[in-house]
Design an enzyme around this catalytic site. Structure first.
Site, short mmCIF file in Angstrom:
data_model
loop_
_atom_site.label_atom_id
_atom_site.label_comp_id
_atom_site.label_asym_id
_atom_site.label_seq_id
_atom_site.Cartn_x
_atom_site.Cartn_y
_atom_site.Cartn_z
N ARG A 16 27.42 35.05 37.88
CA ARG A 16 26.54 35.01 39.06
C ARG A 16 27.10 35.99 40.11
O ARG A 16 28.12 36.63 39.88
CB ARG A 16 26.49 33.59 39.63
CG ARG A 16 27.82 33.15 40.21
CD ARG A 16 27.81 31.72 40.68
NE ARG A 16 28.93 31.50 41.59
CZ ARG A 16 29.34 30.32 42.01
NH1 ARG A 16 28.73 29.23 41.60
NH2 ARG A 16 30.35 30.23 42.84
N ASP A 37 33.21 34.74 32.29
CA ASP A 37 33.27 33.77 33.39
C ASP A 37 33.67 32.42 32.82
O ASP A 37 33.56 32.19 31.61
CB ASP A 37 31.88 33.64 34.06
CG ASP A 37 31.97 33.20 35.52
OD1 ASP A 37 31.59 33.98 36.40
OD2 ASP A 37 32.42 32.06 35.78
N ASP A 60 38.73 32.30 30.85
CA ASP A 60 39.47 31.94 32.06
C ASP A 60 40.44 33.08 32.35
O ASP A 60 41.36 33.33 31.55
CB ASP A 60 40.22 30.62 31.80
CG ASP A 60 40.99 30.15 33.02
OD1 ASP A 60 41.20 30.96 33.96
OD2 ASP A 60 41.41 28.98 33.03
N ASN A 87 36.63 41.00 38.90
CA ASN A 87 35.80 40.50 40.00
C ASN A 87 35.95 39.00 40.24
O ASN A 87 35.72 38.53 41.35
CB ASN A 87 34.34 40.84 39.69
CG ASN A 87 33.36 40.08 40.55
OD1 ASN A 87 33.16 40.41 41.73
ND2 ASN A 87 32.76 39.04 39.99
N TYR A 152 44.06 32.61 50.57
CA TYR A 152 43.13 33.66 50.15
C TYR A 152 43.68 35.04 50.53
O TYR A 152 43.70 35.96 49.72
CB TYR A 152 41.77 33.41 50.78
CG TYR A 152 40.64 34.28 50.23
CD1 TYR A 152 40.17 34.11 48.94
CD2 TYR A 152 40.04 35.26 51.03
CE1 TYR A 152 39.13 34.89 48.44
CE2 TYR A 152 39.00 36.04 50.54
CZ TYR A 152 38.54 35.85 49.24
OH TYR A 152 37.52 36.63 48.76
N1 LIG Z 1 31.37 35.66 48.67
C1 LIG Z 1 31.98 36.33 49.63
O1 LIG Z 1 31.64 36.19 50.82
C2 LIG Z 1 33.09 37.31 49.31
C3 LIG Z 1 33.63 38.08 50.35
C4 LIG Z 1 34.64 39.00 50.05
C5 LIG Z 1 35.10 39.14 48.76
N2 LIG Z 1 34.56 38.35 47.75
C6 LIG Z 1 35.10 38.52 46.40
O2 LIG Z 1 34.05 38.98 45.57
C7 LIG Z 1 34.30 38.56 44.22
C8 LIG Z 1 33.03 37.97 43.63
O3 LIG Z 1 32.69 36.80 44.33
P1 LIG Z 1 31.18 36.39 44.66
O4 LIG Z 1 30.95 36.65 46.07
O5 LIG Z 1 30.26 36.97 43.67
O6 LIG Z 1 31.29 34.78 44.51
P2 LIG Z 1 30.99 33.85 43.22
O7 LIG Z 1 31.67 32.56 43.52
O8 LIG Z 1 29.55 33.83 42.93
O9 LIG Z 1 31.71 34.63 42.02
C9 LIG Z 1 33.01 34.37 41.56
C10 LIG Z 1 32.92 34.10 40.07
O10 LIG Z 1 34.25 33.97 39.56
C11 LIG Z 1 34.22 32.94 38.59
N3 LIG Z 1 35.55 32.39 38.38
C12 LIG Z 1 36.26 31.60 39.22
N4 LIG Z 1 37.43 31.26 38.64
C13 LIG Z 1 37.47 31.87 37.43
C14 LIG Z 1 38.40 31.90 36.37
N5 LIG Z 1 39.58 31.22 36.43
N6 LIG Z 1 38.11 32.63 35.25
C15 LIG Z 1 36.93 33.29 35.17
N7 LIG Z 1 36.00 33.29 36.14
C16 LIG Z 1 36.27 32.58 37.25
C17 LIG Z 1 33.26 31.91 39.18
O11 LIG Z 1 32.79 31.02 38.18
C18 LIG Z 1 32.17 32.79 39.76
O12 LIG Z 1 31.13 33.04 38.84
C19 LIG Z 1 35.48 37.57 44.29
O13 LIG Z 1 36.66 38.22 43.90
C20 LIG Z 1 35.54 37.22 45.77
O14 LIG Z 1 36.85 36.83 46.17
C21 LIG Z 1 33.55 37.46 48.02
#
Ligand SMILES: NC(=O)c1ccc[n+]([C@@H]2O[C@H](COP(=O)([O-])OP(=O)(O)OC[C@H]3O[C@@H](n4cnc5c(N)ncnc54)[C@H](O)[C@@H]3O)[C@@H](O)[C@H]2O)c1
Length: 260
Positions: A16, A37, A60, A87, A152
């Site tokens: 996602r 994922d 994972d 990611n 974080y």
């Molecule tokens: N959402 C925000 O506001 C934001 C802001 C800055 C940076 N980010 C970074 O962007 C990246 C993507 O996040 P997003 O915004 O799409 O949020 P998101 O939560 O939709 O995506 C993160 C994904 O990582 C997966 N995940 C978590 N732990 C895992 C593991 N152990 N093994 C495999 N997959 C795992 C989750 O299931 C999820 O699908 C992340 O690294 C996040 O830190 C997000």
């Protein structure tokens, strides 16, 4: 012809949000993409929706053996790995006293150890090819710290350090390692934390508004930055951080000061 034709990519956390959008764009530009994922059902659905150049493997990122299996499967199916997008990520909000040792370890394991294991797992294949691009998804919190985000910030600053050291180590083998630092992404990531922010809505809104370009960062802008660093257009960029943050890391916008 697109610069991504015939390239093979692995994108983690791609069920996602940002990862799914990156995977979709890579496929649109001609690459074959293995999405990974923890979320099995959502991951399968996303890969099906993207089309036949996408496939999904439940994975994972904190598990080295699962990384080896993912890389082996990708090489068996596609014969090469040109791009790795680290990611996957998790958030924790809370001051130091409200952050348990387990919370802190989890953030380091997913956000920092996961990308390290990923880089280590793809190196042999990329070295053999003499080419490869690794893009980590960091955060604005990789560049500028914030109170209440200790775990974080530690994990995302660590990710930048990892990328820079790795970039120096593997550059002579044709492999580049860079980090995109967005100030936004999928609201599903911070949704579960919104209850804690209820008393601080004014401050939360001001955080997004007091930037050169106010407001939330669209996921497609993050995808654009990942594509730039993943592709040949950035052939001499390595070890860099690319903020996608509306100028948040450039400094402080003070409302009213434009009229002084
Ligand atoms: N959402 C925000 O506001 C934001 C802001 C800055 C940076 N980010 C970074 O962007 C990246 C993507 O996040 P997003 O915004 O799409 O949020 P998101 O939560 O939709 O995506 C993160 C994904 O990582 C997966 N995940 C978590 N732990 C895992 C593991 N152990 N093994 C495999 N997959 C795992 C989750 O299931 C999820 O699908 C992340 O690294 C996040 O830190 C997000």
């Amino acid at each position: 012809m697109s610069g991504f034709d015939n390239k093979v990519a692995i994108v983690t956390g791609a069920a996602r949000g940002t990862g799914a959008a990156v995977a979709a764009r890579l496929c649109q530009e001609g690459a074959r993409v293995v999405l990974s994922d923890l979320l099995d059902e959502a991951g399968q659905e996303t890969a099906n929706r993207i089309g036949e150049s996408a496939s999904f493997v439940q994975h994972d990122v904190t598990d080295g053996a699962q990384w080896s299996a993912l890389v082996e499967r990708t090489l068996d199916t596609h014969g090469r790995i040109d791009i790795l997008v680290n990611n996957a990520g998790v958030l924790h909000q809370g001051p130091i006293e409200n952050t348990s040792e387990a919370d802190f370890r989890k953030l380091l394991e997913v956000n920092t150890l996961g990308p390290f294991l990923g880089i280590r797992a793809v190196l042999a294949a990329m070295r053999k090819q003499g080419v490869g691009s690794i893009v980590n998804v960091g955060s604005l919190d990789s560049l500028a710290a914030m109170n209440g985000l200790t775990a974080y910030c530690a994990s995302k600053f660590g990710l930048r350090g990892l990328a820079k050291a790795a970039a120096l180590e593997v550059g002579r083998d044709g492999i580049r390692v860079n980090t995109v630092c967005p100030a936004g992404g999928n609201p599903e990531m911070y949704g579960p934390w919104m209850d804690k922010l209820k008393g601080f809505m004014e401050e939360t809104i001001a955080y997004g508004e007091n930037r050169g370009i106010p407001g939330s960062v669209p996921v497609e802008s993050i995808v654009d930055a990942v594509m730039f660093l993943a592709g040949d257009a950035s052939s001499h960029c390595t070890g860099i951080d690319l903020p996608v943050d509306g100028g948040a890391s450039a400094g402080c916008f003070i409302p009213g000061f434009n009229t002084l």
